[in-house]
Design a protein around this motif. Structure first.
Motif, mmCIF file in Angstrom:
data_model
loop_
_atom_site.group_PDB
_atom_site.id
_atom_site.type_symbol
_atom_site.label_atom_id
_atom_site.label_comp_id
_atom_site.label_asym_id
_atom_site.label_seq_id
_atom_site.Cartn_x
_atom_site.Cartn_y
_atom_site.Cartn_z
ATOM 1 N N GLU A 472 0.827 -1.212 0.000
ATOM 2 C CA GLU A 472 0.000 0.000 0.000
ATOM 3 C C GLU A 472 0.861 1.262 0.000
ATOM 4 O O GLU A 472 0.515 2.259 -0.653
ATOM 5 C CB GLU A 472 -0.938 -0.005 1.214
ATOM 6 C CG GLU A 472 -2.033 -1.052 1.149
ATOM 7 C CD GLU A 472 -2.895 -0.938 -0.104
ATOM 8 O OE1 GLU A 472 -3.183 0.202 -0.520
ATOM 9 O OE2 GLU A 472 -3.256 -1.983 -0.662
ATOM 10 N N LYS A 473 1.979 1.234 0.710
ATOM 11 C CA LYS A 473 2.870 2.390 0.721
ATOM 12 C C LYS A 473 3.460 2.633 -0.661
ATOM 13 O O LYS A 473 3.541 3.786 -1.139
ATOM 14 C CB LYS A 473 3.991 2.179 1.740
ATOM 15 C CG LYS A 473 4.889 3.397 1.924
ATOM 16 C CD LYS A 473 5.922 3.154 3.019
ATOM 17 C CE LYS A 473 6.822 4.383 3.183
ATOM 18 N NZ LYS A 473 7.842 4.147 4.238
ATOM 19 N N GLU A 476 0.791 4.072 -2.951
ATOM 20 C CA GLU A 476 0.561 5.483 -2.626
ATOM 21 C C GLU A 476 1.633 6.374 -3.256
ATOM 22 O O GLU A 476 1.330 7.425 -3.827
ATOM 23 C CB GLU A 476 0.539 5.673 -1.113
ATOM 24 C CG GLU A 476 0.283 7.122 -0.687
ATOM 25 C CD GLU A 476 0.353 7.312 0.812
ATOM 26 O OE1 GLU A 476 0.180 8.454 1.259
ATOM 27 O OE2 GLU A 476 0.586 6.323 1.528
ATOM 28 N N THR A 480 1.123 9.298 -6.303
ATOM 29 C CA THR A 480 1.250 10.725 -5.967
ATOM 30 C C THR A 480 2.535 11.362 -6.495
ATOM 31 O O THR A 480 2.763 12.555 -6.289
ATOM 32 C CB THR A 480 1.200 10.918 -4.440
ATOM 33 O OG1 THR A 480 2.210 10.099 -3.828
ATOM 34 C CG2 THR A 480 -0.170 10.530 -3.901
#
Length: 625
Positions: A472-473, A476, A480
């Protein structure tokens, strides 16, 4: 020895292994009764684990805290990911196992399991009163338990058949289990007759492998268990070989069809549709000029080669002619003749979704006695029977996996709701949510359950959580941040057939494109990804989630509607036979199966949408929904 236990498991095959291990791990004083201890975990047919859908089942067993994945990773002979040219919903792992090494390792794992006692013996009858089963009788000694799990495989009243050679017996020259079938019939339990078969084994040194097409394993770090840290390198894996049975072999079969026990009426049991005898393939696919076969090793250091796809019920002399007609096998020495095995199984309408016999509380079944085929299906059923027997003893609610949660859930629902009159085999096509039931995400689907149940070790659960935190990191950051290495980006775009760009490109947008990979994109974004280190397993999960996001969202919406229907529970005491408005067939089917939910009722053959609408009206009218 003490004759009082919490759970007694009868049978030491793959179902019995998982059932006894699960019960013992859950704190049950468990007794495993097997014909021979050295045959626990035996592989009487092809010693391989996994394959289409089956490989995903092994991952599910592992995520729940079972043993099969750990054992399969111990010392495989070959490791291979199948269907890599297709979507993630059908990709699956398959390993060739050592026929001696695999069961030995399984036996060592059971020997280390607390709360588990193993004895040799043949159970011929169950102990019961008018209301429940409470033990077994063994050599004149009664062993008592709060639950009994039957995992007798293909042994009940089994007979071995090769042409005119017919005799009582079980797989791998083991004795048949005689007496238990009759005891079950006396208890009012309905049985069916099934059959399966196995091909001849050939002497390795007598085969000309140059006539076949080599089939090598994979060099990637592949494993069934999420806890595996070391992987079998390709250089140490053994090859398999592909050959074809052509016109010469087909002609021999046609000439001797009347001598085949499969064709002459000798065998009364129904065989597996998806693993037929070779003569059945010749008849069923008469337009095909050839049939593919595989030469696969059975041992790391041994002479036995398994001729996959060549199961037959022919007499030995015909088998020999058939084998010698194959390319590279003209002088092959037969170490073990092919045979068919016919055996008793329990009719699927007799048990519920917890694998408990409906008429007899305390009696559970798992494995091929349920009407299934395959080591993986058996192991999955054994694990679920062990969990549910233990939970019932502890006074806890049943553990039932839904069709959108696991292939194990698909299998049990198919058996209970649809029934089977042939050995049931899991296939990816049986799952309507197969994009959700993938190889890569079995841990995401089931590790929480395994931890909550008390089967998945704490260290495994913590590793699972850390894995998805990393993923998930990384997603992300990809979502972005633009790719900072502009020159490297344009070089990658050009390499993949895209024009260069002067605009910024987010990593996530690149990854969504076909053939673009996370490792390559990550190499262009090291400044923002920093020390995030993803394993091969992590990358597979990340790329699948990103690349198939739209499809996954669509399938998750469909699964949500399914879950809503499953949440509409049906009381088990409904009087379907006298329910106004229901057709006679629907009344009979609903009364026989007694579905636990509206969703399950809607999947019963013979129950149509109009019947479901009437059922809902009656439930609302009685204020029971």
């Amino acid at each position: 020895m003490d004759t009082n236990f919490d759970v007694i498991v009868v049978g030491g095959g793959h179902a019995g292994v998982e059932a006894s291990h699960a019960c013992a791990r859950l704190g049950m004083r468990t007794l495993l009764i097997t014909l021979h201890k050295n045959m626990i975990g035996n592989m009487p047919c092809n010693p391989h684990i996994g394959g289409s859908a089956k490989g995903i089942v092994v991952r599910e067993i592992d995520a729940l805290g079972g043993l099969m994945g750990i054992a399969a990773d111990h010392r495989p002979l070959q490791v291979k990911m199948l269907n890599t040219g297709k979507g993630p919903g059908v990709q699956c792992l398959r390993t060739q196992q050592d026929k001696l090494g695999y069961p030995r390792f399984v036996q060592s794992l059971l020997d280390e399991t607390e709360n588990l006692t193993i004895i040799e013996g043949e159970v011929k009858s169950l102990l019961h009163d008018e209301n429940r089963v409470y033990g077994v009788s063994l050599f004149g000694t009664d062993y008592h338990a709060k639950a009994v799990i039957l995992t007798t495989g293909t042994y009940m009243d089994s007979r071995i058949i090769s042409g005119r050679d017919i005799h009582p017996g079980g797989p791998d020259e083991e004795p048949a289990s005689l007496g238990l079938s009759e005891n079950l019939r006396e208890m009012g339990i309905s049985l069916i007759r099934l059959k399966t078969g196995t091909p001849p084994r050939l002497k390795k040194s007598s085969i000309d492998f140059s006539q076949g097409e080599i089939q090598e394993g994979s060099d990637e770090p592949l494993a069934f268990s999420y806890g595996t840290k070391t992987f079998m390198p390709k250089a140490q894996q053994l090859p398999c070989y592909l050959i074809y049975a052509g016109e010469k072999t087909i002609d021999i079969v046609k000439e001797h069809l009347g001598e085949s026990a499969v064709m002459d009426g000798t065998i009364q049991g129904t065989g597996p549709r998806y693993c037929p005898s070779f003569e059945s393939k010749v008849v069923r696919f008469s337009d095909k000029p050839r049939h593919q076969l595989f030469l696969e090793p059975e041992y790391e250091d041994g002479e036995s080669i398994y001729l996959q796809g060549f199961s037959t019920g022919m007499p030995h002399e015909v088998q020999e002619a058939m084998v010698h007609s194959l390319p590279g096998l003209e002088h092959a020495e037969i170490l073990k003749w092919a045979y068919q095995i016919e055996y008793d199984a329990i009719r699927s309408q007799e048990f519920d979704e917890t694998l408990q016999i409906k008429k007899w509380p305390g009696l559970y079944i798992a494995g091929q006695i349920c009407g299934t085929s395959g080591y993986e299906e058996a192991a999955g059923l054994g694990l679920m029977a062990g969990i549910n027997a233990s939970r019932k003893i502890m006074g806890l609610s049943p553990f039932v996996l839904k069709r959108n949660e696991a292939y194990i859930g698909v299998m049990i629902d198919d058996l209970v709701t649809k029934g089977t009159d042939e050995p049931y085999r899991l296939l990816s096509s049986r799952a309507e949510y197969r994009l959700l039931l993938r190889h890569d995400n079995a841990d995401l689907r089931l590790s929480g359950y395994g931890h909550e149940l008390g089967l998945l070790p704490e260290w495994r659960y913590q590793e699972f959580k850390e894995k998805y935190e990393r993923i998930e990191k990384a997603i992300e950051i990809l979502s972005t941040n633009n790719v900072s290495d502009r020159d490297g980006l344009n070089a990658y775009l050009s390499e993949m057939g895209f024009p260069p760009t002067s605009d910024g490109k987010k990593g996530i947008d690149l990854l969504r494109r076909p053939r673009f990979t996370y490792p390559r994109i990550a190499s262009l974004m090291q400044d923002v990804l920093g020390d995030i280190s993803l394993s091969h397993e992590d990358i597979l999960a990340l790329e699948t989630k990103v690349k198939y996001e739209g499809y996954l969202i669509k399938e998750e919406k469909a699964a949500k509607k399914f879950a809503e229907a499953e949440a509409m529970r049906l009381p088990l005491d409904l009087d379907y036979l006298h329910m106004d408005g229901l057709r006679l067939e629907a009344r009979q089917k609903l009364d026989e199966i007694r579905p636990s939910s509206i969703g399950q009722a809607s999947r019963i053959a013979g129950v149509n949408p109009a019947d479901i609408a009437i059922l809902l009206l009656n439930m609302k009218k009685e204020k029971r929904l």
